[in-house]
Design an enzyme around this catalytic site. Structure first.
Site, short mmCIF file in Angstrom:
data_model
loop_
_atom_site.label_atom_id
_atom_site.label_comp_id
_atom_site.label_asym_id
_atom_site.label_seq_id
_atom_site.Cartn_x
_atom_site.Cartn_y
_atom_site.Cartn_z
CB THR A 1 -0.87 0.10 1.27
OG1 THR A 1 -0.03 0.41 2.39
CG2 THR A 1 -1.66 -1.16 1.53
CG ASP A 2 1.58 5.86 -0.98
OD1 ASP A 2 2.44 5.93 -0.08
OD2 ASP A 2 1.53 6.68 -1.91
CD1 TRP A 3 1.42 8.18 5.54
CD2 TRP A 3 3.46 7.26 5.47
NE1 TRP A 3 2.06 8.53 6.68
CE2 TRP A 3 3.33 7.97 6.67
CE3 TRP A 3 4.66 6.59 5.22
CZ2 TRP A 3 4.35 8.05 7.62
CZ3 TRP A 3 5.68 6.67 6.16
CH2 TRP A 3 5.52 7.38 7.33
#
Ligand code: BGC
Length: 758
Positions: free
Chosen positions: A300-302
């Protein structure tokens, strides 16, 4: 077959294995053995990634043992990322941290951790790293050799930190110039992006993705996909894109990189057509893992699982968000501060909301990455990293900067005369920070004075090259606080200083930013800076406008006042030296814009617009025209010499989907100095069953020519590349005429049979 020929890129490509990572790893028996012996808690921990600041004691900056006991001991976290905010690590410091994490992971889990870092334009989170120009600049070189050099060097330098995984290359098409991450992209064209990102991916990972060497690293191609086109222009806001457009423009480059061996991908933090990409089974599982039979890993991203419920409102709570994300195909959650997510995953499996088979698949993908990186055998490594920032690396970064700066206008003032009295002014004239942009030492590109003293600002580089250079800023940026704030109280001083000069080099643009803090409401260049240029021009002295900016800020009122315009974008630590060489004529310009430079804030176009975006006046009493008016077009870029194109030949004249089209054209240096020319070949589908794009870039290469020299450039285009994606999810190559053009010449060829394919 790709049409770029540079030798280094070619060598990398030939050495590389040709198939994508798909179930051919030699580690499957070991992976199965691991999974068979792992508890659910151990599996869930492998799916969680934590930021390093959560594991450090804020008062000492040392690893906090009790935090590690909790993260690795209790929750069995399998991955870490990031640097400490506001500080750029040395190789020694980072190696110490990663070594301690590996020792703890091996002791507690018998499984190494995998550490990932954002290395965006070189090893940009390493204090001694070699910073290349940002990706948008590399795209302007139209020379994938520079992308390959950057990849090779950033992988080597990242390894000196005991880090084997980089969140790079960025593959967001920069098709909305407001978007604050435009500079991280390869510009607006999917073909340029494909060629460049593929070259960088192969160079970062090396010849064999199953055995990533000690001088290489795993990539995370990001952000999958269509992150760069938010409708509002604001970061992490929704995009609306028809599926056929997604396939044709946005998916293809990712597919090409996966086929080039990309081992991991990071997901677009935002949504497409109302569906957050992090919850899209179609995009995460069907299009990549299933259709491409890809055995790589999706991160995932942040905090984007949290975003599914806190921001996107498609889940009621964190657990529902985890169910959506993991079942859609997420393998690793960048959670960044919450190791307890591992516990949530276990609960969800026990509640029957996430099948064990999905967990085993995700964990297999994480472990496969770790095996491919050799981490089980050598969680840490010894290697002689004496080449970090060596003269060869510096020379490569400087060469990339030289080819990336784009001359957009020149009434003859450039090259500057040797004895010219030069006033260097503007807020970007004496700053290394603005040459680099964001993702440079620190996230926002701030707090870097300690690292950059040895590099030249534009003022310093011009002073080193010319004997009579004066600096008066006129406007300054605020060092801390809002990057958009300016102090314009010095405009009068700059104007006064112009009196004693022959030429004014006005360095304007933007201060540094990154991601959401870079959002703007108005694409115009700041009023202060335009006022500075107007006041300087009013002195009657010629103005050379240097644009140092992460996105094309609108300058339609000051462009006519300038004798010359150079868009240096974000050329990195060596960008000012490159500029001095170009302004003096020691080097020749060869960069071309990889995006359309808008003239009006509300009239944003791309070069491959639909033919209906630009219409002639209609016959009759009523007019229904639509006039496209841009400042500069994609592909624009001048040189100190001129190039003449002749003898365009396109064969065969009649073709079908299985054919290969050969385009050849003679390019002559018709001026007085040597120069490099990027030869760009476009196709136009003259009639199609969906409105055709006016033109599409299909091939390019770069040639160097001495004055008077002619070279015949031959490029190949598989006819299938001329197809468009339809609403039915299929590719269509339709019967009828296509125009193939290069350097202002064009030939019509005829497709004699319609073909469709999946
Ligand atoms: C960015 C990513 C980056 C990640 C980790 C996010 O905010 O969107 O590009 O890789 O942070 O630093």
């Amino acid at each position: 077959m790709k049409n770029y020929i540079p030798t280094l890129a070619l060598a990398v490509i030939i050495a590389a294995s040709c198939s994508s990572p798909k179930g051919n790893s030699p580690y499957e028996a070991q992976i199965k053995k691991q999974i068979d012996r792992m508890t659910l808690e151990e599996k869930a921990g492998q799916m969680v990634q934590i930021t390093i600041d959560a594991a450090l004691d804020p008062s000492t900056g040392e690893l906090n043992q009790s935090a590690l006991d909790e993260m690795i001991g209790k929750y069995k976290v399998g991955s870490f990322l990031n640097v400490v905010g506001g500080v750029c690590p040395s190789a020694e410091w980072m190696s110490g941290i990663v070594t301690a994490l590996q020792e703890k992971s091996m002791a507690e889990l018998g499984i190494p951790t995998v550490y990932g870092l954002d290395m965006i334009h070189g090893a940009t989170y390493l204090d001694q790293g070699t910073f290349f120009p940002q990706e948008v600049n590399l795209a302007a070189t139209f020379n994938p050799e520079h992308a390959a050099n950057m990849g090779r060097i950033l992988a080597y330098e990242t390894r000196s930190m005991q880090v084997p995984w980089v969140f790079s290359p960025v593959m967001d098409l920069g098709r909305n110039p407001l978007w604050p991450r435009q500079y991280e992209s390869w510009g607006e064209d999917p073909y340029v992006q494909t060629v460049m990102a593929e070259a960088e991916t192969r160079a970062i990972q090396g010849a064999d993705y199953n055995n990533v060497g000690l001088e290489n690293a795993a990539v995370s191609i990001k952000h999958y996909m269509a992150y760069g086109v938010p409708a509002t222009g604001k970061d992490r806001t929704p995009a609306y894109i028809p599926d056929y457009e997604l396939r044709e423009r946005y998916f293809r480059p990712f597919k090409a990189c996966i086929e080039a061996g990309a081992l991991t991908l990071m997901v677009n933090s935002s949504s497409i057509n109302g569906v957050p990409v992090h919850s899209s089974h179609k995009l995460l599982t069907e299009w990549t893992k299933e259709e491409l039979n890809w055995d790589g890993m999706i991160v995932t991203d942040w905090a984007d699982i949290d975003n599914l419920f806190q921001r996107d409102h498609i889940a009621a709570d964190r657990k529902e968000a985890l169910v959506l994300g993991i079942n859609a195909g997420i393998d690793m959650i960048m959670d960044p501060y919450r190791a307890e997510t591992a516990q949530d995953i276990c609960d969800l499996v026990r509640e029957g909301r996430i099948p064990m088979s999905r967990i085993d698949d995700a964990v297999a993908r994480v472990l496969r990455l770790k095996y491919r990186l050799g981490l089980f055998d050598s969680p840490t490594w010894e290697f002689d990293y004496s080449k970090v920032n060596c003269p060869e690396f510096v020379a490569q970064a400087t060469a990339a900067a030289v080819e990336s700066e784009v001359l957009l206008k020149n009434d003859g003032i450039l090259p500057l005369k040797e004895n010219a009295r030069i006033l260097v002014t503007g807020p970007n004239a004496n700053s290394i920070r603005t040459l680099n942009g964001g993702w440079s030492y620190t996230w926002q590109g701030t707090d870097n004075p300690a690292y950059v003293e040895r590099f030249n600002t534009i003022y310093e580089a011009l002073s080193a090259r010319f004997s009579n250079v004066k600096y008066v800023p006129g406007i300054t940026y605020k060092e801390y606080g809002d990057w958009q704030e300016e102090d314009a109280s010095g405009i009068g001083q700059a104007v006064a200083a112009a009196a004693g000069c022959d030429v004014i080099v006005a360095c304007v643009g933007e201060n540094t930013y990154c991601e959401t803090p870079g959002n703007i409401n108005d694409l115009s260049m700041s009023a202060n800076q335009r006022n500075l240029v107007k006041a300087l021009a009013a002195t009657g002295k010629p103005v050379v406008l240097i644009l140092n900016e992460g996105r094309p800020r609108v300058i339609n009122d000051i462009e006519p006042l300038a004798s010359a315009v150079v868009d240096i974008m974000l050329p990195g630590n060596y960008g000012a030296d490159a500029l001095a060489a170009l302004l003096s004529g020691d080097e020749n310009f060869s960069g071309k814009l990889p995006f359309t430079y808008p003239k009006w804030v509300n009239s944003l176009h791309t070069y491959d617009y639909k033919v209906t975006e630009h219409r002639e006046v209609m016959d009759g009493a009523y007019n229904y025209d639509a006039v496209m008016d841009v400042q500069w077009s994609f592909g624009d870029g001048l040189s100190y010499t001129t190039f003449a194109y002749s003898n365009l030949s396109v064969t065969p004249e009649e073709f079908t989907a299985g054919d290969e089209i050969t385009v050849s054209v003679d390019v002559t240096n018709s001026g007085d100095v040597k120069g490099k020319e990027s030869v760009l070949v476009y196709s136009s589908d003259l009639v199609a069953s969906i409105i055709p794009d006016v033109r599409r870039l299909r091939a390019f290469t770069k040639v160097e020519l001495a004055p008077g020299e002619t070279k015949t450039v031959t490029l190949k285009i598989p006819a299938r590349e001329l197809a468009f994606a339809g609403d039915d999810g299929k590719w269509h190559l339709e019967e009828g005429e296509f125009r193939i053009s290069a350097g202002g010449l064009g030939e019509i060829i005829n497709c004699t049979a319609t073909s469709d394919w999946k």
